[in-house]
Design a protein around this motif. Structure first.
Motif, PDB file in Angstrom:
ATOM      1  N   SER A   1      13.220 -30.161   6.622  1.00  0.00           N
ATOM      2  CA  SER A   1      14.212 -31.238   6.644  1.00  0.00           C
ATOM      3  C   SER A   1      13.555 -32.609   6.456  1.00  0.00           C
ATOM      4  CB  SER A   1      15.035 -31.206   7.932  1.00  0.00           C
ATOM      5  OG  SER A   1      14.236 -31.537   9.044  1.00  0.00           O
ATOM      6  N   LEU A   2      12.316 -32.755   6.913  1.00  0.00           N
ATOM      7  CA  LEU A   2      11.596 -34.015   6.705  1.00  0.00           C
ATOM      8  C   LEU A   2      11.211 -34.221   5.245  1.00  0.00           C
ATOM      9  CD1 LEU A   2       9.233 -34.041   9.811  1.00  0.00           C
ATOM     10  CD2 LEU A   2      11.245 -35.484   9.423  1.00  0.00           C
ATOM     11  N   GLN A   3      11.106 -33.123   4.486  1.00  0.00           N
ATOM     12  CA  GLN A   3      10.692 -33.212   3.085  1.00  0.00           C
ATOM     13  C   GLN A   3      11.868 -33.167   2.112  1.00  0.00           C
ATOM     14  OE1 GLN A   3       7.629 -33.984   2.531  1.00  0.00           O
ATOM     15  NE2 GLN A   3       6.984 -33.634   4.628  1.00  0.00           N
ATOM     16  N   ALA A   4      13.078 -33.196   2.633  1.00  0.00           N
ATOM     17  CA  ALA A   4      14.273 -33.105   1.782  1.00  0.00           C
ATOM     18  C   ALA A   4      14.245 -34.194   0.706  1.00  0.00           C
ATOM     19  CB  ALA A   4      15.532 -33.223   2.620  1.00  0.00           C
ATOM     20  N   GLY A   5      14.441 -33.769  -0.517  1.00  0.00           N
ATOM     21  CA  GLY A   5      14.463 -34.698  -1.639  1.00  0.00           C
ATOM     22  C   GLY A   5      13.098 -35.056  -2.190  1.00  0.00           C
ATOM     23  N   GLN A   6      12.042 -34.601  -1.549  1.00  0.00           N
ATOM     24  CA  GLN A   6      10.686 -34.894  -2.004  1.00  0.00           C
ATOM     25  C   GLN A   6      10.223 -33.809  -2.974  1.00  0.00           C
ATOM     26  OE1 GLN A   6       9.103 -37.747  -1.005  1.00  0.00           O
ATOM     27  NE2 GLN A   6      10.994 -38.192   0.108  1.00  0.00           N
ATOM     28  N   SER A   7       9.182 -34.108  -3.724  1.00  0.00           N
ATOM     29  CA  SER A   7       8.683 -33.129  -4.697  1.00  0.00           C
ATOM     30  C   SER A   7       8.097 -31.889  -4.032  1.00  0.00           C
ATOM     31  CB  SER A   7       7.629 -33.777  -5.602  1.00  0.00           C
ATOM     32  OG  SER A   7       6.504 -34.179  -4.836  1.00  0.00           O
ATOM     33  N   ILE A   8       7.661 -31.998  -2.779  1.00  0.00           N
ATOM     34  CA  ILE A   8       7.069 -30.843  -2.106  1.00  0.00           C
ATOM     35  C   ILE A   8       8.085 -30.051  -1.274  1.00  0.00           C
ATOM     36  CG2 ILE A   8       4.748 -31.781  -2.065  1.00  0.00           C
ATOM     37  CD1 ILE A   8       5.207 -32.479   0.875  1.00  0.00           C
ATOM     38  N   GLU A   9       9.354 -30.390  -1.380  1.00  0.00           N
ATOM     39  CA  GLU A   9      10.380 -29.670  -0.622  1.00  0.00           C
ATOM     40  C   GLU A   9      10.346 -28.174  -0.912  1.00  0.00           C
ATOM     41  OE1 GLU A   9      15.204 -29.768   0.197  1.00  0.00           O
ATOM     42  OE2 GLU A   9      14.404 -30.832  -1.550  1.00  0.00           O
ATOM     43  N   VAL A  10      10.151 -27.800  -2.160  1.00  0.00           N
ATOM     44  CA  VAL A  10      10.133 -26.379  -2.535  1.00  0.00           C
ATOM     45  C   VAL A  10       8.960 -25.645  -1.877  1.00  0.00           C
ATOM     46  CG1 VAL A  10       8.832 -26.664  -4.693  1.00  0.00           C
ATOM     47  CG2 VAL A  10      10.441 -24.773  -4.444  1.00  0.00           C
ATOM     48  N   ALA A  11       7.851 -26.330  -1.630  1.00  0.00           N
ATOM     49  CA  ALA A  11       6.719 -25.712  -0.936  1.00  0.00           C
ATOM     50  C   ALA A  11       7.102 -25.371   0.499  1.00  0.00           C
ATOM     51  CB  ALA A  11       5.509 -26.629  -0.970  1.00  0.00           C
ATOM     52  N   TYR A  12       7.838 -26.252   1.131  1.00  0.00           N
ATOM     53  CA  TYR A  12       8.273 -26.004   2.503  1.00  0.00           C
ATOM     54  C   TYR A  12       9.370 -24.938   2.552  1.00  0.00           C
ATOM     55  CZ  TYR A  12       5.374 -29.654   4.482  1.00  0.00           C
ATOM     56  OH  TYR A  12       4.287 -30.382   4.899  1.00  0.00           O
ATOM     57  N   GLN A  13      10.206 -24.872   1.527  1.00  0.00           N
ATOM     58  CA  GLN A  13      11.198 -23.796   1.451  1.00  0.00           C
ATOM     59  C   GLN A  13      10.487 -22.449   1.326  1.00  0.00           C
ATOM     60  OE1 GLN A  13      13.329 -25.160  -1.993  1.00  0.00           O
ATOM     61  NE2 GLN A  13      14.861 -26.271  -0.791  1.00  0.00           N
ATOM     62  N   THR A  14       9.451 -22.417   0.519  1.00  0.00           N
ATOM     63  CA  THR A  14       8.676 -21.195   0.329  1.00  0.00           C
ATOM     64  C   THR A  14       7.986 -20.798   1.628  1.00  0.00           C
ATOM     65  OG1 THR A  14       8.344 -21.875  -1.968  1.00  0.00           O
ATOM     66  CG2 THR A  14       6.952 -20.098  -1.159  1.00  0.00           C
ATOM     67  N   TRP A  15       7.462 -21.783   2.360  1.00  0.00           N
ATOM     68  CA  TRP A  15       6.846 -21.502   3.658  1.00  0.00           C
ATOM     69  C   TRP A  15       7.873 -20.863   4.589  1.00  0.00           C
ATOM     70  CZ3 TRP A  15       5.840 -25.831   7.725  1.00  0.00           C
ATOM     71  CH2 TRP A  15       5.351 -25.264   8.908  1.00  0.00           C
ATOM     72  N   ALA A  16       9.096 -21.382   4.605  1.00  0.00           N
ATOM     73  CA  ALA A  16      10.144 -20.824   5.467  1.00  0.00           C
ATOM     74  C   ALA A  16      10.441 -19.366   5.099  1.00  0.00           C
ATOM     75  CB  ALA A  16      11.403 -21.675   5.381  1.00  0.00           C
ATOM     76  N   ILE A  17      10.435 -19.060   3.812  1.00  0.00           N
ATOM     77  CA  ILE A  17      10.647 -17.670   3.379  1.00  0.00           C
ATOM     78  C   ILE A  17       9.488 -16.788   3.851  1.00  0.00           C
ATOM     79  CG2 ILE A  17      10.767 -16.154   1.355  1.00  0.00           C
ATOM     80  CD1 ILE A  17      12.257 -18.524  -0.041  1.00  0.00           C
ATOM     81  N   GLY A  18       8.264 -17.269   3.681  1.00  0.00           N
ATOM     82  CA  GLY A  18       7.093 -16.522   4.147  1.00  0.00           C
ATOM     83  C   GLY A  18       7.125 -16.288   5.649  1.00  0.00           C
ATOM     84  N   ALA A  19       7.568 -17.289   6.401  1.00  0.00           N
ATOM     85  CA  ALA A  19       7.700 -17.134   7.855  1.00  0.00           C
ATOM     86  C   ALA A  19       8.748 -16.079   8.186  1.00  0.00           C
ATOM     87  CB  ALA A  19       8.059 -18.472   8.493  1.00  0.00           C
ATOM     88  N   GLY A  20       9.816 -16.029   7.402  1.00  0.00           N
ATOM     89  CA  GLY A  20      10.848 -15.012   7.612  1.00  0.00           C
ATOM     90  C   GLY A  20      10.323 -13.612   7.363  1.00  0.00           C
ATOM     91  N   VAL A  21       9.540 -13.444   6.311  1.00  0.00           N
ATOM     92  CA  VAL A  21       8.949 -12.128   6.017  1.00  0.00           C
ATOM     93  C   VAL A  21       8.009 -11.716   7.148  1.00  0.00           C
ATOM     94  CG1 VAL A  21       7.431 -10.853   4.441  1.00  0.00           C
ATOM     95  CG2 VAL A  21       9.181 -12.389   3.515  1.00  0.00           C
ATOM     96  N   LEU A  22       7.191 -12.652   7.614  1.00  0.00           N
ATOM     97  CA  LEU A  22       6.262 -12.331   8.697  1.00  0.00           C
ATOM     98  C   LEU A  22       7.007 -12.085  10.010  1.00  0.00           C
ATOM     99  CD1 LEU A  22       3.319 -11.822   9.221  1.00  0.00           C
ATOM    100  CD2 LEU A  22       3.055 -14.223   9.791  1.00  0.00           C
ATOM    101  N   ALA A  23       8.114 -12.782  10.220  1.00  0.00           N
ATOM    102  CA  ALA A  23       8.928 -12.534  11.423  1.00  0.00           C
ATOM    103  C   ALA A  23       9.458 -11.100  11.408  1.00  0.00           C
ATOM    104  CB  ALA A  23      10.076 -13.530  11.506  1.00  0.00           C
ATOM    105  N   PHE A  24       9.854 -10.628  10.246  1.00  0.00           N
ATOM    106  CA  PHE A  24      10.310  -9.241  10.131  1.00  0.00           C
ATOM    107  C   PHE A  24       9.166  -8.275  10.448  1.00  0.00           C
ATOM    108  CE2 PHE A  24      11.506  -5.380   7.772  1.00  0.00           C
ATOM    109  CZ  PHE A  24      12.723  -5.120   8.405  1.00  0.00           C
ATOM    110  N   ALA A  25       7.954  -8.596   9.992  1.00  0.00           N
ATOM    111  CA  ALA A  25       6.787  -7.756  10.283  1.00  0.00           C
ATOM    112  C   ALA A  25       6.499  -7.732  11.783  1.00  0.00           C
ATOM    113  CB  ALA A  25       5.563  -8.247   9.508  1.00  0.00           C
TER     114      ALA A  25
END
Length: 168
Positions: free
Chosen positions: A70-94
């Protein structure tokens, strides 16, 4: 070459998930930002930002992937943080699978899917997604040099779990 004996593969898969949840997947030092420096230590489920030489309200700040996003919303690196959130979700499932496997080992072992291979696949998927996040941080202009420490561990443990020889 056998990395782990078959009878210990289940225990290794459980411990691997817990270990990967506790080690930082990315450490980034960013010097010369507004006259100071920042150190980001990104764990799968949170990040710690250390600041020095900068006039900020908090020298040490803690955030999870979604609040950091949410702090990176609208910034060029927002997609990197979205990807991190997806990776955290996969690891949470593990990690969730590891608790179930720990509690009900015999039931999962008797099922149609090998839980050790499933864990190896989940850790490998998390490693790939977090690698992509690191790549996006670097290519989208996030200052500093990332050290993907946990990603290497994720790939190694994933490879070990996927290649273990399972015997009945």
């Amino acid at each position: 070459m056998v990395w782990v004996r078959s009878e210990y593969a289940g225990a290794l898969s459980v411990i691997s998930a817990w270990l990967c949840a506790l080690i930082p997947w990315n450490i980034t030092y960013s010097p010369d930002i507004a006259g100071g420096s920042l150190l980001f230590v990104r764990f799968p489920f949170f990040q710690v930002r250390y600041a020095w030489g900068i006039d900020v309200a908090q020298r040490v700040a803690l955030s999870n992937p979604l609040s950091a996003l949410s702090l990176q919303a609208g910034q060029s690196i927002e997609v990197a943080y979205q990807t991190w959130a997806i990776g955290a979700g996969v690891l949470a499932f593990a990690v969730l699978l590891s608790f179930v496997y720990y509690a009900r080992e015999e039931e999962l072992e008797a099922g149609p899917i090998d839980p050790v291979r499933l864990m190896g696949g989940l850790l490998g998927a998390a490693a790939l997604v977090l690698s992509l996040s690191t790549y996006l941080l670097v290519t989208r202009g996030f200052p500093g040099i990332p050290v993907p420490l946990g990603i290497v561990v994720l790939f190694v443990l994933s490879g070990m779990l996927l290649t273990v020889e399972r015997t009945e």
